[in-house]
Write an enzyme that holds these catalytic residues in place. Structure first.
Site, PDB file in Angstrom:
ATOM      1  N   ASP A  10       0.851  -1.191   0.000  1.00  0.00           N
ATOM      2  CA  ASP A  10       0.000   0.000   0.000  1.00  0.00           C
ATOM      3  C   ASP A  10       0.890   1.245   0.000  1.00  0.00           C
ATOM      4  O   ASP A  10       1.674   1.450   0.924  1.00  0.00           O
ATOM      5  CB  ASP A  10      -0.892  -0.033   1.257  1.00  0.00           C
ATOM      6  CG  ASP A  10      -1.898   1.102   1.287  1.00  0.00           C
ATOM      7  OD1 ASP A  10      -2.001   1.842   0.288  1.00  0.00           O
ATOM      8  OD2 ASP A  10      -2.567   1.241   2.327  1.00  0.00           O
ATOM      9  N   ASP A 107      -3.239   2.477  -5.814  1.00  0.00           N
ATOM     10  CA  ASP A 107      -2.031   2.456  -4.983  1.00  0.00           C
ATOM     11  C   ASP A 107      -1.931   1.259  -4.047  1.00  0.00           C
ATOM     12  O   ASP A 107      -1.176   1.281  -3.104  1.00  0.00           O
ATOM     13  CB  ASP A 107      -1.948   3.760  -4.177  1.00  0.00           C
ATOM     14  CG  ASP A 107      -2.965   3.802  -3.050  1.00  0.00           C
ATOM     15  OD1 ASP A 107      -4.089   3.303  -3.257  1.00  0.00           O
ATOM     16  OD2 ASP A 107      -2.630   4.308  -1.980  1.00  0.00           O
ATOM     17  N   GLU A 108      -2.716   0.207  -4.323  1.00  0.00           N
ATOM     18  CA  GLU A 108      -2.630  -0.982  -3.482  1.00  0.00           C
ATOM     19  C   GLU A 108      -2.628  -2.226  -4.351  1.00  0.00           C
ATOM     20  O   GLU A 108      -3.229  -2.230  -5.423  1.00  0.00           O
ATOM     21  CB  GLU A 108      -3.869  -1.103  -2.579  1.00  0.00           C
ATOM     22  CG  GLU A 108      -3.977  -0.067  -1.501  1.00  0.00           C
ATOM     23  CD  GLU A 108      -5.223  -0.294  -0.644  1.00  0.00           C
ATOM     24  OE1 GLU A 108      -5.589  -1.458  -0.400  1.00  0.00           O
ATOM     25  OE2 GLU A 108      -5.818   0.712  -0.240  1.00  0.00           O
TER      26      GLU A 108
END
Ligand SMILES: [Mg+2]
Length: 365
Positions: A10, A107-108
């Site tokens: 993350d 973003d993960e």
């Protein structure tokens, strides 16, 4: 069941960190990214730097509230195109390690290690220590993200997705946290129920009302009781999640960052009536593809290339996610009307981005 680990990666305060990277003079200051970057407008916070979070600023909060909490913060507009570009670089780093990557938003991502079966992992040797492998991979990912993107990420390693996501949150920012099988109960027991995947503010409230505040307390409630209060499916999920049970597989899946269509004309034109008509057709196609894939989008961009190859793009971020032709066309047309035509045009295009939803590889949050 074969031994497996899931790594959850993350990026830390992603949008805000990307902004800080290109504006190093803002480092150490509270930075808030949202809407057009104007706290007087009715937009919400998309991301806040850790300095801003210290003032109680969180994502999803109206910009006005954020301004009240932290009037000294620097407010910046959302630049989805830039975040998508960096997100692509982030995903490329992960794919360099393994194809078993399931992206989750910009973003993960989840990464499966040691999974043998449906998807299979190529070249796994007998006797491989998968934990060792996951740990090395996690360290290398953090190192490469830092060196190549100049950004930090937090990584969790655990036996499943649920726990890996919890683990990555444990030591943010720039963290690396491991939950091993034998630590599950002790790690979960005192966490507030809200920390569990699937428990939002409403469920939290109901659980608290029932006298259940921690994950440990939730784990002591009989399954039938949960099923009666929350329905069979969700009740069962709560029962399992409170014990750290989650058998959902890592599904290699890369969300499209955007959907776009553009055309180059045989002959350059400055006929705005014609251009508008073509833009309308392109928008219809894009919206058709968006809907077919089950996505909704946040940002609309139009592109115009003039006869001298000069290219301009104009974007607008909508107040909420949409797959409505009406909303998207109104937005595209509004952008088109602001474009000037000092010379003939050789190409027009339309793009929707900031996509969410999708029919495959998704789980509720
Ligand atoms: Mg993040």
């Amino acid at each position: 069941m074969p031994e497996r680990f899931v790594i959850h990666v993350d990026m830390d305060a992603f949008f805000a960190s990307v902004e800080l990277k290109r504006r190093p003079e803002l480092r150490g200051k509270p930075v808030i990214v949202g809407g057009a970057g104007d706290p007087a407008k009715r937009d919400v916070v998309s991301a806040a730097s850790y300095e801003a979070r210290r003032y109680g600023v969180t994502s999803g909060m109206p910009l006005r509230t954020a301004y009240r909490l932290c009037p000294g913060a620097v407010f910046l507009p959302v630049d989805f195109e830039k975040y998508e570009e960096v997100s692509g670089e982030f995903m490329d780093i992960l794919y360099a390690f393994t194809p078993l990557v399931e992206s989750f938003g910009l973003d993960e991502a989840f990464i499966g290690v040691g999974e043998v079966g449906e998807v299979g992992e190529v070249g796994v040797e007998k006797g491989t220590d998968f934990f060792e492998k996951a740990l090395n991979m996690a360290r290398d990912i953090k190192k490469r993200v830092n060196e190549e993107l100049g950004l930090t990420c937090s990584v969790g390693i655990a036996p499943n997705k649920l726990l890996s996501k919890l683990a990555s949150e444990m030591k943010k920012p720039d963290g690396l946290f491991v939950i091993r099988e034998e630590d599950i109960e002790s790690t979960l027991k005192d966490l507030p129920v809200r920390r569990l995947w699937g428990v939002g503010p409403r469920t939290e409230k109901r659980l608290n009302y029932l006298g259940i505040n921690t994950v440990g307390e939730l784990a002591s409630v009989p399954r039938l009781h949960l099923e009666r209060n929350f329905g069979t499916v969700f009740g069962r999920t709560l029962y399992e999640h409170s014990r750290g049970i989650d058998e959902s597989p890592v599904v290699p899946f890369h969300e499209p960052e955007s959907i776009s269509r553009e055309v180059t004309f045989d002959e350059d034109t400055s006929d705005t009536y014609l251009l508008k008509g073509i833009l309308y057709e392109l928008t219809k196609e894009v919206v058709g593809r968006l809907r077919q894939a089950g996505y909704r989008s946040r940002t609309v961009t139009i592109k115009v290339r003039y006869s001298n190859f000069e290219t301009i793009t104009r974007s607008r971020t909508l107040p909420e996610l949409t797959d409505s032709m009406n909303d998207i066309w109104t937005c595209a047309l509004g952008l088109f009307k602001k474009v000037e035509f000092p010379r003939d045009v050789r190409l027009v295009g339309v793009k929707v981005s900031g996509l969410q939803g999708g029919k495959e590889g998704k789980r509720g949050k």
